[in-house]
Design a protein around this motif. Structure first.
Motif, mmCIF file in Angstrom:
data_model
loop_
_atom_site.group_PDB
_atom_site.id
_atom_site.type_symbol
_atom_site.label_atom_id
_atom_site.label_comp_id
_atom_site.label_asym_id
_atom_site.label_seq_id
_atom_site.Cartn_x
_atom_site.Cartn_y
_atom_site.Cartn_z
ATOM 1 N N TYR A 130 -18.093 77.864 33.358
ATOM 2 C CA TYR A 130 -16.884 77.033 33.452
ATOM 3 C C TYR A 130 -15.745 77.812 33.684
ATOM 4 C CZ TYR A 130 -20.138 73.971 30.935
ATOM 5 O OH TYR A 130 -21.322 73.147 30.479
ATOM 6 N N VAL A 131 -14.762 77.577 34.523
ATOM 7 C CA VAL A 131 -13.351 78.061 34.641
ATOM 8 C C VAL A 131 -12.396 76.888 34.322
ATOM 9 C CG1 VAL A 131 -11.595 78.992 36.053
ATOM 10 C CG2 VAL A 131 -14.035 79.893 36.396
ATOM 11 N N PHE A 132 -11.577 76.870 33.516
ATOM 12 C CA PHE A 132 -10.635 75.929 33.226
ATOM 13 C C PHE A 132 -9.101 76.405 33.431
ATOM 14 C CE2 PHE A 132 -14.341 74.056 30.731
ATOM 15 C CZ PHE A 132 -13.872 72.895 30.447
ATOM 16 N N ASN A 133 -8.357 75.557 33.924
ATOM 17 C CA ASN A 133 -6.684 76.036 33.907
ATOM 18 C C ASN A 133 -6.294 76.007 32.414
ATOM 19 O OD1 ASN A 133 -7.023 76.062 36.598
ATOM 20 N ND2 ASN A 133 -6.014 74.212 36.934
ATOM 21 N N ARG A 134 -5.252 76.824 32.032
ATOM 22 C CA ARG A 134 -5.117 76.948 30.627
ATOM 23 C C ARG A 134 -4.426 75.744 30.037
ATOM 24 N NH1 ARG A 134 -1.389 81.714 27.841
ATOM 25 N NH2 ARG A 134 -1.365 80.454 25.753
ATOM 26 N N LYS A 135 -3.494 74.928 30.746
ATOM 27 C CA LYS A 135 -3.069 73.819 30.372
ATOM 28 C C LYS A 135 -3.897 72.838 29.936
ATOM 29 C CE LYS A 135 0.766 70.748 31.223
ATOM 30 N NZ LYS A 135 1.936 69.972 31.998
ATOM 31 N N LEU A 136 -5.037 72.511 30.790
ATOM 32 C CA LEU A 136 -5.852 71.781 30.689
ATOM 33 C C LEU A 136 -6.792 71.871 29.387
ATOM 34 C CD1 LEU A 136 -7.348 68.930 31.576
ATOM 35 C CD2 LEU A 136 -8.810 70.232 33.106
ATOM 36 N N ILE A 137 -7.439 73.067 29.191
ATOM 37 C CA ILE A 137 -8.268 73.461 28.176
ATOM 38 C C ILE A 137 -7.684 73.461 26.805
ATOM 39 C CG2 ILE A 137 -7.903 76.149 28.325
ATOM 40 C CD1 ILE A 137 -11.378 74.379 27.645
ATOM 41 N N GLU A 138 -6.512 73.686 26.951
ATOM 42 C CA GLU A 138 -5.630 73.330 25.593
ATOM 43 C C GLU A 138 -5.418 72.103 25.121
ATOM 44 O OE1 GLU A 138 -2.128 76.266 25.721
ATOM 45 O OE2 GLU A 138 -3.242 77.949 25.496
ATOM 46 N N THR A 139 -5.268 71.428 26.298
ATOM 47 C CA THR A 139 -4.951 69.761 25.916
ATOM 48 C C THR A 139 -6.348 69.108 25.513
ATOM 49 O OG1 THR A 139 -3.262 69.596 27.508
ATOM 50 C CG2 THR A 139 -4.393 67.551 27.095
ATOM 51 N N LEU A 140 -7.364 69.670 26.254
ATOM 52 C CA LEU A 140 -8.869 69.018 25.805
ATOM 53 C C LEU A 140 -9.322 69.392 24.256
ATOM 54 C CD1 LEU A 140 -10.829 69.609 29.222
ATOM 55 C CD2 LEU A 140 -9.917 67.516 28.223
ATOM 56 N N MET A 141 -8.832 70.688 23.900
ATOM 57 C CA MET A 141 -9.045 71.113 22.719
ATOM 58 C C MET A 141 -8.658 70.539 21.726
ATOM 59 S SD MET A 141 -11.685 73.264 23.225
ATOM 60 C CE MET A 141 -12.255 72.015 24.225
ATOM 61 N N ASP A 142 -7.412 69.772 22.046
ATOM 62 C CA ASP A 142 -6.585 68.735 20.921
ATOM 63 C C ASP A 142 -7.466 67.650 20.486
ATOM 64 O OD1 ASP A 142 -4.348 70.408 20.927
ATOM 65 O OD2 ASP A 142 -3.327 69.285 22.430
ATOM 66 N N ASP A 143 -8.326 67.382 21.229
ATOM 67 C CA ASP A 143 -9.342 66.185 20.885
ATOM 68 C C ASP A 143 -10.454 66.618 19.899
ATOM 69 O OD1 ASP A 143 -10.895 63.966 20.604
ATOM 70 O OD2 ASP A 143 -11.208 63.597 22.776
ATOM 71 N N GLU A 144 -10.517 66.422 18.661
ATOM 72 C CA GLU A 144 -11.362 66.929 17.679
ATOM 73 C C GLU A 144 -12.705 66.204 17.594
ATOM 74 O OE1 GLU A 144 -9.992 67.763 13.840
ATOM 75 O OE2 GLU A 144 -8.229 68.893 14.570
ATOM 76 N N THR A 145 -12.794 65.131 18.527
ATOM 77 C CA THR A 145 -14.194 64.269 18.745
ATOM 78 C C THR A 145 -15.180 64.733 19.422
ATOM 79 O OG1 THR A 145 -13.213 62.589 20.472
ATOM 80 C CG2 THR A 145 -12.746 62.192 18.152
#
Length: 421
Positions: free
Chosen positions: A212-227
């Motif tokens: 996978y390739v993620f944009n930085r802002k998106l991957i950091e936002t997604l990682m905030d969801d611990e579920t």
């Protein structure tokens, strides 16, 4: 600044690697030796280096000592370069008290290390796949299409499609839907546009390669969801409708080394006249630890479709369709067929070899070995018969295991004279 310098690569080391047991009994999955002289982790690292991506983290949590040692001894970059390969093992912090729960959770728990670095794109790779890929093509396509997530996909046929996560794309390579291991009855609705060559081979379905390739802002936002704990099961399916997700089709050789059977087949495939995985490419080199080993010495041996690494002493009668790893020793009149012998980490002293009270390291005289994997530092005595095949039931002992008919002799095991499996 080149595009590749804006990329941070994260190599997922996997969990306990139970499907590769007993090869993972004393080492993590990325540290498992392949092709007689490499480690599995060398594959994604080499693909990154060949793509000019030189900032890499390897995430692992089980038996990581040998992996740490291999990476420390192998990947040295200039003092004047920002390049590095670092191992991050699961660690307890005030916020994280437990082990990695899945692929996404591993990235989440390590995110505080990544945030300290400058990068625009995160490339997420698996540590247990065999392939040669230029990631620049994927990243350029990601940027050109203004995607937020890109997924590497490989066309597969209907038989294989039921074993993968299947993605459906439109004519613009945008991923519109995802299904995990679909039933064969559902497949007619899951075809995607593929090349004419792939169509002619019946490979009309796009399987996720777990790259996978993620944009930085998106991957950091997604990682905030611990579920969410896994990329393939949660992150990707949940974000296809929310963000622009595109497919990067890859049509080369790729195999997921998930179990003993696929591991065995991938290694023996290297003995083909024209192997699908090309170790002889100048542009797509596979890097590993540089060892100062002597040349291999062969006396009186009939060799056919056999790959032999450096530093071996071979007096066998016959070796056929086999991979023989570094520092291997095979004594007179022995026959080795359909076998991956990983070799040894060191040479025994002359005193140990002369000592007749126990077998020397390697394969003794007059042995017959077929359909087997011999892990590092095995001591197999004289007149031993190991004949793997579907006639054998799965079994586990202190010195060997049988998986899918393949006999795996464990690391450092001693098999006495005259023993039969």
């Amino acid at each position: 600044m080149s595009l590749s310098s804006k990329v941070l690569a994260i190599i997922l080391g996997g969990g306990q690697g139970s499907r590769l047991h007993p090869l993972t009994q004393a080492r993590s999955k990325p540290a498992v030796p392949i092709a007689g002289k490499y480690r599995l982790v060398d594959i994604p690292i080499s693909n990154c280096i060949n793509s000019e991506i030189k900032r890499m983290f390897v995430l692992t949590q089980f038996n990581s000592a040998s992996l740490n040692r291999h990476i420390k001894n192998t990947y040295h970059f200039s003092f004047f370069s920002s390049a590095f390969v670092d191992v991050l093992a699961a660690e307890q912090t005030p916020h994280n008290k437990g082990w990695f729960q899945g692929t996404a959770d591993a990235v989440r728990q390590s995110m505080h290390h990544f945030k300290k670095l400058e990068y625009d794109y995160m490339l997420i790779l698996s540590g247990d796949q065999l392939y040669q890929m230029d990631f620049n093509d994927m990243i350029k396509k990601h940027v050109k299409n203004k995607a937020q997530i890109s997924i590497a996909t490989i066309p597969v046929n209907a038989k294989d499609a039921t074993s993968f996560g299947i993605l459906k794309t439109n004519e613009k390579d945008e991923i519109t839907s995802f299904i995990e291991k679909p039933d064969a009855s559902l497949l007619p609705d899951w075809t995607s546009p593929v090349s004419e060559e792939m169509k002619n081979e019946g490979r009309n379905y796009l399987a996720s390669m777990g790259i996978y390739v993620f944009n930085r802002k998106l991957i950091e936002t997604l990682m905030d969801d611990e579920t969410t704990i896994d990329f393939g099961k949660e992150i990707i399916p949940q974000n296809i409708d929310k963000h622009k997700v595109i497919s990067h089709q890859y049509e080369g050789y790729w195999t997921d080394i998930g179990n003993i059977d696929s591991f065995f087949e991938a290694n023996l495939g290297l003995t083909d006249d024209f192997p699908k995985f090309n170790l002889y490419s100048r542009e797509k080199r596979i890097y590993t630890r540089a060892r100062m080993l002597p040349t291999t010495k062969v006396s009186g041996t009939n060799l056919d479709k056999t790959v032999i690494a450096e530093g071996c002493i071979i007096n066998a009668g016959k070796i056929e369709h086999s991979v023989i790893g570094i520092r291997s020793r095979i004594d007179k009149e022995s026959t080795v067929i359909n076998t991956y012998m990983m070799g040894s980490d060191f040479y025994q002293s002359l005193e140990d070899i002369i000592d007749s009270s126990k077998p020397s390291m390697g394969i003794g005289a007059r042995c017959f070995i077929k359909n087997a994997i011999l892990d590092k530092n095995c001591c197999i005595g004289d007149d031993v018969r190991i004949k793997g095949g579907r006639h054998l039931d799965d079994v586990e002992t202190d010195s060997y295991a049988v998986r899918d008919g393949i006999v795996v002799v464990k690391k450092g095991a001693i098999i006495p004279n005259g023993f039969t499996i």
